[in-house]
Scaffold this motif. Sequence first.
Motif, PDB file in Angstrom:
ATOM      1  N   GLN A 265       0.822  -1.207   0.000  1.00 42.72           N
ATOM      2  CA  GLN A 265       0.000   0.000   0.000  1.00 42.72           C
ATOM      3  C   GLN A 265       0.861   1.265   0.000  1.00 42.72           C
ATOM      4  O   GLN A 265       0.491   2.255  -0.626  1.00 42.72           O
ATOM      5  CB  GLN A 265      -0.964   0.007   1.199  1.00 42.72           C
ATOM      6  N   THR A 266       2.017   1.229   0.669  1.00 45.46           N
ATOM      7  CA  THR A 266       2.866   2.416   0.691  1.00 45.46           C
ATOM      8  C   THR A 266       3.363   2.754  -0.714  1.00 45.46           C
ATOM      9  O   THR A 266       3.437   3.930  -1.072  1.00 45.46           O
ATOM     10  CB  THR A 266       4.059   2.244   1.656  1.00 45.46           C
ATOM     11  N   GLU A 267       3.686   1.755  -1.506  1.00 35.82           N
ATOM     12  CA  GLU A 267       4.122   2.011  -2.886  1.00 35.82           C
ATOM     13  C   GLU A 267       2.979   2.590  -3.716  1.00 35.82           C
ATOM     14  O   GLU A 267       3.189   3.504  -4.512  1.00 35.82           O
ATOM     15  CB  GLU A 267       4.680   0.744  -3.539  1.00 35.82           C
ATOM     16  N   LYS A 268       1.768   2.069  -3.526  1.00 35.42           N
ATOM     17  CA  LYS A 268       0.609   2.613  -4.239  1.00 35.42           C
ATOM     18  C   LYS A 268       0.368   4.060  -3.832  1.00 35.42           C
ATOM     19  O   LYS A 268       0.100   4.918  -4.673  1.00 35.42           O
ATOM     20  CB  LYS A 268      -0.634   1.777  -3.975  1.00 35.42           C
TER      21      LYS A 268
ATOM     22  N   ASP B 168      -0.070   5.088   5.957  1.00 37.19           N
ATOM     23  CA  ASP B 168      -0.914   5.938   5.120  1.00 37.19           C
ATOM     24  C   ASP B 168      -0.354   7.337   4.934  1.00 37.19           C
ATOM     25  O   ASP B 168      -1.073   8.239   4.510  1.00 37.19           O
ATOM     26  CB  ASP B 168      -2.324   6.035   5.736  1.00 37.19           C
ATOM     27  N   ARG B 169       0.920   7.544   5.247  1.00 44.46           N
ATOM     28  CA  ARG B 169       1.518   8.875   5.112  1.00 44.46           C
ATOM     29  C   ARG B 169       2.647   8.845   4.091  1.00 44.46           C
ATOM     30  O   ARG B 169       3.447   7.915   4.054  1.00 44.46           O
ATOM     31  CB  ARG B 169       2.057   9.361   6.451  1.00 44.46           C
TER      32      ARG B 169
ATOM     33  N   PHE C  84       5.747  18.541   1.781  1.00 38.93           N
ATOM     34  CA  PHE C  84       4.339  18.153   1.777  1.00 38.93           C
ATOM     35  C   PHE C  84       4.186  16.880   2.603  1.00 38.93           C
ATOM     36  O   PHE C  84       5.015  15.977   2.503  1.00 38.93           O
ATOM     37  CB  PHE C  84       3.851  17.832   0.355  1.00 38.93           C
ATOM     38  N   LEU C  85       3.129  16.823   3.372  1.00 44.28           N
ATOM     39  CA  LEU C  85       2.791  15.596   4.080  1.00 44.28           C
ATOM     40  C   LEU C  85       1.389  15.191   3.638  1.00 44.28           C
ATOM     41  O   LEU C  85       0.420  15.928   3.860  1.00 44.28           O
ATOM     42  CB  LEU C  85       2.840  15.773   5.591  1.00 44.28           C
ATOM     43  N   PHE C  86       1.303  14.053   2.980  1.00 40.73           N
ATOM     44  CA  PHE C  86       0.040  13.512   2.503  1.00 40.73           C
ATOM     45  C   PHE C  86      -0.440  12.431   3.456  1.00 40.73           C
ATOM     46  O   PHE C  86       0.329  11.536   3.790  1.00 40.73           O
ATOM     47  CB  PHE C  86       0.212  12.864   1.124  1.00 40.73           C
ATOM     48  N   GLU C  87      -1.689  12.510   3.870  1.00 40.51           N
ATOM     49  CA  GLU C  87      -2.324  11.427   4.605  1.00 40.51           C
ATOM     50  C   GLU C  87      -3.341  10.806   3.646  1.00 40.51           C
ATOM     51  O   GLU C  87      -4.225  11.498   3.138  1.00 40.51           O
ATOM     52  CB  GLU C  87      -3.031  11.942   5.859  1.00 40.51           C
ATOM     53  N   MET C  88      -3.192   9.520   3.397  1.00 39.90           N
ATOM     54  CA  MET C  88      -3.983   8.829   2.392  1.00 39.90           C
ATOM     55  C   MET C  88      -5.086   7.983   3.026  1.00 39.90           C
ATOM     56  O   MET C  88      -4.954   7.552   4.181  1.00 39.90           O
ATOM     57  CB  MET C  88      -3.077   7.927   1.557  1.00 39.90           C
ATOM     58  N   ARG C  89      -6.153   7.767   2.272  1.00 45.56           N
ATOM     59  CA  ARG C  89      -7.208   6.833   2.682  1.00 45.56           C
ATOM     60  C   ARG C  89      -7.726   6.153   1.423  1.00 45.56           C
ATOM     61  O   ARG C  89      -8.198   6.813   0.513  1.00 45.56           O
ATOM     62  CB  ARG C  89      -8.342   7.557   3.411  1.00 45.56           C
TER      63      ARG C  89
END
Length: 135
Positions: free
Chosen positions: A2-5, A79-80, A103-108
Amino acid sequence: MQTEKNKQVVQAFFDAMSRGDIAGFIDLYDDEGSVWTSGNTLISGTLTKAEIEQGAGAIFDAFPEGLTFTVHAMAAEGDRVAVEAESNGTHVSGKHYRNLYHFLFEMRNGKVLKLKEYMDTEMITDVLCGGQRPS
């Protein structure tokens, strides 16, 4: 896996921004997505996905020849996704705009839920805001 995606989605985000593809990067936000911009500038604060979509055209109006983003480093955990990046473009004022960012992205679920944007706020004020500051 998931981290690669998540890293691929973040790279797609910057690619869309660099192409001026508003729909492309807006679509990468979760329906509850938001962006927070650091500092005390006219563009600082938090915007919802709807507000981002409504105002995104202004970014590209300010850079008629485009604003390109170069990702220098990216790291992901869970998820970051953290990104060091640089932008380059010519503002409608004729001033060259080059800013450095974290930039810090938090993904869901493969979408951007929260984006935090840290950059040189004086550059924002001088170029993007024409020297104007919040009252």
